[in-house]
Design an enzyme around this catalytic site. Sequence first.
Site, PDB file in Angstrom:
ATOM      1  CG  ASN A  34       0.284  -7.534  -0.752  1.00  0.00           C
ATOM      2  OD1 ASN A  34      -0.684  -8.298  -0.640  1.00  0.00           O
ATOM      3  ND2 ASN A  34       0.507  -6.812   0.634  1.00  0.00           N
ATOM      4  CG  ASP A  35       3.596  -6.065   2.418  1.00  0.00           C
ATOM      5  OD1 ASP A  35       3.135  -5.400   1.303  1.00  0.00           O
ATOM      6  OD2 ASP A  35       2.941  -5.701   3.523  1.00  0.00           O
ATOM      7  CD  GLN A  51       0.279 -10.158   3.894  1.00  0.00           C
ATOM      8  OE1 GLN A  51      -1.054  -9.481   4.219  1.00  0.00           O
ATOM      9  NE2 GLN A  51       0.610 -10.898   4.903  1.00  0.00           N
ATOM     10  CB  SER A  95       2.954  -7.601   6.585  1.00  0.00           C
ATOM     11  OG  SER A  95       2.766  -7.739   5.095  1.00  0.00           O
ATOM     12  CG  ASP A 158       2.467  -4.485   8.294  1.00  0.00           C
ATOM     13  OD1 ASP A 158       1.642  -5.219   8.057  1.00  0.00           O
ATOM     14  OD2 ASP A 158       2.448  -3.502   7.877  1.00  0.00           O
ATOM     15  CD1 TRP A 292       0.864  -0.598  -1.408  1.00  0.00           C
ATOM     16  CD2 TRP A 292      -0.728  -2.050  -2.271  1.00  0.00           C
ATOM     17  NE1 TRP A 292       0.886  -1.810  -0.658  1.00  0.00           N
ATOM     18  CE2 TRP A 292      -0.241  -2.447  -1.241  1.00  0.00           C
ATOM     19  CE3 TRP A 292      -2.065  -2.717  -2.884  1.00  0.00           C
ATOM     20  CZ2 TRP A 292      -0.573  -3.878  -0.716  1.00  0.00           C
ATOM     21  CZ3 TRP A 292      -2.219  -3.819  -2.345  1.00  0.00           C
ATOM     22  CH2 TRP A 292      -1.628  -4.442  -1.371  1.00  0.00           C
TER      23      TRP A 292
HETATM   24  C1  FRU Z   1       1.614  -3.087   3.054  1.00  0.00           C
HETATM   25  C2  FRU Z   1       0.232  -3.800   3.745  1.00  0.00           C
HETATM   26  C3  FRU Z   1       0.561  -4.111   5.014  1.00  0.00           C
HETATM   27  C4  FRU Z   1      -0.408  -5.321   5.386  1.00  0.00           C
HETATM   28  C5  FRU Z   1      -0.471  -5.743   4.133  1.00  0.00           C
HETATM   29  C6  FRU Z   1      -1.702  -6.461   3.620  1.00  0.00           C
HETATM   30  O1  FRU Z   1       1.720  -3.170   1.519  1.00  0.00           O
HETATM   31  O2  FRU Z   1      -0.541  -2.965   3.513  1.00  0.00           O
HETATM   32  O3  FRU Z   1       0.602  -2.981   5.844  1.00  0.00           O
HETATM   33  O4  FRU Z   1      -0.127  -5.821   6.382  1.00  0.00           O
HETATM   34  O5  FRU Z   1      -0.098  -4.815   3.006  1.00  0.00           O
HETATM   35  O6  FRU Z   1      -1.707  -7.124   2.784  1.00  0.00           O
END
Ligand code: FRU
Length: 486
Positions: A34-35, A51, A95, A158, A292
Amino acid sequence: MTKLEKARDYEVKNQTDPNRQPAFHLTPPVGWMNDPNGFSVYNGKVHLFYQYHPYDLRWGPMHWGHQSSADMIVWDRMPVVLAPDQPYDQDGCFSGTAIATDAGHLLVYTGVTKENGVEVQNQCLAIGDGRVYRKLDRNPVVRGEMMPAGFSRTDFRDPKIWKEDENWWMVVGSRDEERGQIALFASDNGMDWKYERVLLAAEDGFGTMWECPDFFRLDGKSVLICSPQNVEAMDYTFHNGHNGVAFVGESDAMNFQGVKAQPLDYGFDFYAPQTTTLPDGRQVLIAWMSSWHSPIVASHQTWSAQMTLPRELSLRNGKLIQQPVRELETWYKETIRYKQVPIQEPQSVAGVEGRYVDFTIRFSKPATSEFTMELAKDERYGTRFTVDPKKGIVELDRTFSGLKEDVITIRRAKIPAEGIQTIRVVMDLYSIELFINEGEMVMSCVIPTAETANQIVFGSEEPIEIDLDFHTIDAPAIRAKREVLA
Ligand code: FRU
């Protein structure tokens, strides 16, 4: 084996053949991503972390994956750098960002733990040489207790770190009992931090939690980016539930009071954007090209999700403008230019086809009736973009892109006030990014369509003329240059 060695071993043994992945959009070697994290320049290379849960196509205990690039087009796979293996991050390395320092490449991330069954998030540091990173003994360096009572200890994550003269700054996603907000911290050495204030908080219910903040200056203005969760749709904006937005300040001061949120993307797949400053001064943004609520993973994939193409940022009349990084142009293979092509019945244009393309349509005069463009098309499949000037909207429809699940398939947005003059289309194996009016409005879209569907068809209700600048992108050359894990 440590957790990090285990992840490293797994990704080396199970990595996907790059020929089966998008050519120039960053993808994980295997598993879930992800991020984007730690987008930064260090030792002459652009680094991007992310991530990462290598073991599964679903989200799980978060690691930081890593790739680097000389041009943000060819991404070399690097070994995973962080695993959730310390008392202060054993439930996840969430993140964060990175900064080049004299002592090395400094990563700042969120360490997730549980206290009496309740999740707690704090900010931690790791330092490295661009390949191997070591977490600092003093972690966590920024703790929830530093903030006023009533601020969540569970939703506190984050961090974005930056330095101005001798001052270090950090913004962190946060919320109080009612709303999302961005907390600001300061330090004079990057190690000892103190809470300063709330930089900006949600108004009118605009997000229950604000994630993934970023702060930078552009053309003398301060810009704050963040990703508010659970935003209700307003008109034709904020349809993704969780959205990436920008606040452009009136000056270079860290002040965003009364500033309106600008949507950063009107498509389906865009979240958690972050930026970096290149040595030549360009501010470049990259985001998770997914969502998401509707992540798309085709059944044959051993990896999940892509990043957007990195985008150069600028300001036009107070609006944040995004355009593909110019490095993409160095990978053009064939170029065809047409002037005043008459369009009416749905038709293709000689030589204009493919799945690795970058082309721009210029309208001789703004369309007054419906204009359509179908991409990644064959007899069965196609993703359609429609400009409907009578209704004043554009529509992106991926219903027939080969989706097997009922994810979100239609997205509409308002035509900008001055009409549509240009549409730039960047396509890679499984994505379409539309840059309207030289980056004034962007729509990002993932499609699972098989590569063989490669036709491009234009149509118009009334006869019109378009200019066309068409380039194919040398995907085989990009793929051949990518370094894999060894
Ligand atoms: C955003 C998030 C962040 C967090 C991460 C966890 O997409 O929810 O806030 O750090 O993903 O994977």
